[in-house]
Each structure stands twice: as C-alpha cells, then as structure tokens.
Design an enzyme around this catalytic site. Structure first.
Site, short mmCIF file in Angstrom:
data_model
loop_
_atom_site.label_atom_id
_atom_site.label_comp_id
_atom_site.label_asym_id
_atom_site.label_seq_id
_atom_site.Cartn_x
_atom_site.Cartn_y
_atom_site.Cartn_z
N ALA A 40 -8.45 -5.82 20.91
CA ALA A 40 -8.35 -4.59 21.19
C ALA A 40 -7.45 -3.46 20.43
CB ALA A 40 -8.30 -4.28 22.79
N HIS A 87 -11.75 -4.33 -0.21
CA HIS A 87 -11.15 -4.37 1.07
C HIS A 87 -9.57 -4.19 1.18
CE1 HIS A 87 -15.17 -6.25 2.33
NE2 HIS A 87 -14.73 -5.63 3.59
N HIS A 88 -9.09 -3.47 2.31
CA HIS A 88 -7.65 -3.43 2.59
C HIS A 88 -7.05 -4.55 2.27
CE1 HIS A 88 -8.29 -5.12 6.75
NE2 HIS A 88 -9.23 -4.48 6.70
N LYS A 98 -6.96 -7.88 5.17
CA LYS A 98 -8.37 -8.76 5.40
C LYS A 98 -7.75 -10.24 5.20
CE LYS A 98 -13.03 -9.23 4.67
NZ LYS A 98 -13.35 -9.41 6.16
#
Length: 274
Positions: free
Chosen positions: A14, A163-164, A167
């Site tokens: 979350a 990607h960042h 990852k």
C-alpha cells in the site's frame, strides 16, 4: 432501504508508488470499500493509510498482517486483493489470497512461467478468479496490438524497455508479454546478417527463442516506457508508449477489480478482459 453492496479491497504494497495510487483510486470509487492496507515498513504501522498517501482519513490502519486483512475481505464473498509488491513475495501472497477465497489482481511482475502455471492450477481448483496484469495501461494494450499487426510484415524487431532504477526485475513483464505476443505468429525474427561479436557481454540485449532482442534501461527520472522497433530496407517503424504519471494505470486497475468478480480461473493480460 439496504445500502448497496461494495467490493471489499485489500491493497498489498500500500505504501509503494503504485500502491499509493491504488489507495487513492479505491477510496474514490463508489462501488469499492478499502478494508486492508498491507505494508511491511515498520515506520508506518498503525497509521491511517489515507493520511499517509494524502487522500484524507479512510479509517484503515496500515498493517503487515496480510492474512487478517484477507479474512476481512472474504467476509462478504466479494473480496479482491490488489498486489503491487515484489517478485520475491508475490507468489506466496497470491496463493494466500486464493486460499482465503479472495480474488487477486496482480500488477507485480517477475513471476516465473512455472509459478504462473502453479497459480493457474490452484485458482482453477479453487474456482477463484485471478488476474495477472503486466501493464494496466490502455495505451500499452493498443501498442501491443499494433505490434502484432506490424510483425506480420516485418522480419526484424527489437524491444527497448525503460524503467526507474528501483524496478527489481528485467526485462519488464510488459516487454516479455509483448515478445510473447509476437511469438504467437510462429515466425523467426532477426535472422543474422553478419557474424556478431559482443565486446561487452549483453551489449546486444537478451534474445528470445525466436530471435527477438530485448534491451532494459534502468535510470532515475524514468517511470515506465517501451519502444518496439521494426526495421526493413529503407524504413524504420517505431511504436512507443511513455508513462508520465502512475495515475494512468488506475482506470485499468479499477476495471480489473470489477471484471474479476465472476471469473473462476487465472487470466493473463489486460487485453483479455477489455
């Protein structure tokens, strides 16, 4: 008059970048109720997840106890777990959700083919829907469909995914899925024109069984981007999708939550439920 039934949602991961966006989207959806926010960060345990992600109080404390949250989600028989965690933990989380009768909507990539098969068999035995979605962007689905069309006419193709640098898995699940879709045409791509030599190992990227090359870039400042390049004498055809805000994935996430309820087996890919 009875209140309308809403879908109980547990968000696993979350407080991650995607998890935060899912919390906001679910909190605003009239047909969903957030019942669990799972995150292992000890610094946020017990805090209201709505306050942490900036959408206002939702009276759902952050906890590391996934099983307790799954019990709450299962209570009305409609529960869904949205998982954006880590390749090293997602398999166990999805199995746990299925065991508790909670439907997993999974955006975490990095599951091996063997574990995907195991989850598919487990979901079918339990008659529980499970969605494994490498990419929730409608734009990416359209790119992949265009790539399949183009591959009918081009013999040379390479995929670049960017990607960042947080990852964990490479190539990305989206790039692998794109390659798998092109493999469905039963072609061999990129027949060699010369005898290649790599002066640095991996300089030409990874290669699938049918010759598609995939290159992975990891840099701060990126979010999620993919190019599919088709080449032929005298021309280059480029398909590209760029993400500038993770909010672009939320329509796909909410769609997956709503579409999973009647499913009784595992389905792979957003395009399968559009």
């Amino acid at each position: 008059m009875a209140a309308p039934v809403t879908i109980p949602i547990v968000v696993n991961g979350a407080c991650g970048k995607m998890g935060r966006e899912v919390i906001k989207a679910v909190a605003q959806a009239e047909d969903m109720t957030l019942v669990g926010a799972i995150d292992k960060n000890p610094a946020v345990q017990g805090e209201d997840i709505g306050e942490v992600v900036g959408c206002g109080p939702v009276e759902v404390p952050i906890t590391a106890d996934l099983e307790a949250a799954l019990v709450m989600a299962q209570s009305e028989g409609l529960g869904v777990m949205v998982d954006f965690t880590h390749p090293g933990t997602v398999y166990e989380s999805v199995r746990a959700a299925i065991a508790y009768g909670v439907r997993p909507v999974v955006g975490t990539t990095g599951l091996s083919p063997e574990r995907l098969q195991d989850l598919a068999e487990f979901a079918e035995k339990a008659s529980i829907g499970c969605l494994i979605i490498p990419n929730f962007s409608i734009g990416m689905v359209l790119l992949q469909q265009a790539a399949v069309q183009a591959a009918q006419y081009f013999e040379h193709v390479e995929i670049i995914e960017l990607h960042h640098n947080q990852k964990a898995d490479a190539p990305s699940g989206t790039a692998l899925q794109t390659a798998q879709m092109l493999q469905g045409l039963k072609k061999t791509y990129n027949s060699p024109q010369v005898e290649e030599t790599e002066k640095l190992a991996g300089a030409r990227g990874s290669t699938t069984a049918d010759g598609i090359r995939i290159h992975s870039v990891r840099l701060p400042g990126l979010i999620a981007h993919q190019e599919v390049l088709f080449g032929a004498p005298g021309q280059l055809y480029t398909l590209r999708h760029d993400t500038s805000d993770r909010a672009c994935y939320m329509p796909g996430v909410l769609l997956a939550i709503r579409r999973i309820l009647p499913l009784k087996s595992l389905i792979y890919g957003l395009e399968q439920i559009l």
